[in-house]
Design an enzyme around this catalytic site. Structure first.
Site, PDB file in Angstrom:
ATOM      1  CG  ASP A  44      15.346  30.817  27.696  1.00  0.00           C
ATOM      2  OD1 ASP A  44      14.742  31.307  28.786  1.00  0.00           O
ATOM      3  OD2 ASP A  44      16.367  30.542  27.420  1.00  0.00           O
ATOM      4  CE  LYS A 111      13.314  37.373  28.281  1.00  0.00           C
ATOM      5  NZ  LYS A 111      14.836  36.688  28.740  1.00  0.00           N
ATOM      6  CD  GLU A 180      14.633  35.751  35.867  1.00  0.00           C
ATOM      7  OE1 GLU A 180      15.009  35.989  35.047  1.00  0.00           O
ATOM      8  OE2 GLU A 180      13.810  34.537  35.988  1.00  0.00           O
TER       9      GLU A 180
HETATM   10  O1  KIV Z   1      12.267  32.653  29.512  1.00  0.00           O
HETATM   11  C1  KIV Z   1      11.488  33.306  30.452  1.00  0.00           C
HETATM   12  O2  KIV Z   1       9.995  33.472  30.265  1.00  0.00           O
HETATM   13  C2  KIV Z   1      12.056  34.658  30.996  1.00  0.00           C
HETATM   14  C3  KIV Z   1      10.853  35.028  31.522  1.00  0.00           C
HETATM   15  C4  KIV Z   1      10.831  35.234  32.993  1.00  0.00           C
HETATM   16  C5  KIV Z   1      11.573  37.117  32.245  1.00  0.00           C
HETATM   17  O3  KIV Z   1      12.952  35.251  30.386  1.00  0.00           O
END
Ligand code: KIV
Length: 270
Positions: A44, A111, A180
């Site tokens: 996202d 995710k 993260e």
């Molecule tokens: O949205 C995203 O790109 C992410 C990554 C930075 C892990 O969640």
């Protein structure tokens, strides 16, 4: 070339380094799949690096479905993970419904950001047979409450909570865990303590793999760059140069034509 299933991602733990990158469209997915990158995330982060929003809280399910579909058209052998956007998994029913939408769009897994506080949603998604990737540490969907992006796990409370949540997500049968902005020694401890690969971003080198926003790596979003990023190229500058050269080439050709016309026009009649 290997096809990266959830089982293969899990089985790679402790055996090989797992690089992962974000994708948002067909050409980028095809390009990274051709390189054999094991995991590709339709993140996202789309909100910032493609759609021009200040943070990820503006990204909708419609946005994610649109971009997961585009990425999936590349038919990647990489494990293609779709991010569940902000407020798309408030209840178990909503979480399963939206996870199914992303899977129907072509994702191989979804995710979600968080641990025990979203335990019922993760359990419901797993019970529906949908593979899941966890995400702990700095959670960008919480930026409005947090106020800024910062390293997590420096206090004893945060450390314990991250260890507990990582163990909890592992017990839920996740395929991998994104960490993260987690303090680097704690990252290594979490990596040793769970059975699935950890994939770090801004969390040091104690993870099984690393993930980066591809735009940050190649310099296609130079206007904001997290501190931990070391870009390998400056693609925006190179593209600006190419466009400038194209403008200059045509400009000089047109100028020559104008000069020629003017000199012909100014010749006196014979
Ligand atoms: O949205 C995203 O790109 C992410 C990554 C930075 C892990 O969640």
């Amino acid at each position: 070339m290997v096809t990266w299933t959830p089982d293969l991602i899990k089985a790679s733990k402790g055996k090989e380094f797992l690089p992962a990158l974000t994708v948002y469209d067909y050409p980028m997915t095809r390009m990274l799949d051709e390189l054999g990158i094991p995991m590709l995330l339709v993140g996202d982060s789309l909100g910032m690096v493609v759609l021009g929003y200040p943070d990820t809280t503006h990204v909708t399910m419609e946005d994610m479905i649109h971009h997961v579909r585009a990425a999936a058209r590349a038919k990647p052998r990489s494990f293609l993970v779709g991010d569940m956007p902000y407020q798309s998994y408030e209840t178990s029913e909503q979480a399963v419904r939206n996870a199914r939408h992303l899977m129907d769009a072509g994702a191989h897994a979804v995710k979600l950001e968080g641990g025990k506080e979203i335990g019922t949603q993760i359990k419901a998604i797993r019970n529906a047979g949908i593979p899941c990737v966890g995400h702990l540490g700095m959670l960008p969907q919480h930026i409005l409450e947090e106020g800024k992006y910062r390293i997590k796990g420096r206090t004893e409370d945060e450390k314990q909570s991250l260890l507990d949540n990582a163990a909890f997500l592992d017990s839920m049968g996740i395929s991998a865990l994104v960490l993260e902005l987690v303090e680097s020694e704690l990252t290594a401890e979490i990596t040793r303590s769970i059975s699935v690969p950890t994939i770090g971003i801004g969390s040091g080198n104690g993870c099984d793999g690393q993930i980066l926003v591809t735009h940050d790596l190649v310099g296609t979003f130079p206007w904001f760059r997290p501190k931990f990023v070391q870009p390998k190229m400056e693609a925006t500058r190179l593209m600006q140069q190419a466009v400038q050269e194209w403008c200059n080439d045509w400009e000089s050709l047109y100028q020559k034509q104008r000069n020629r016309r003017e000199s012909t026009d100014s010749k006196p009649d014979a």
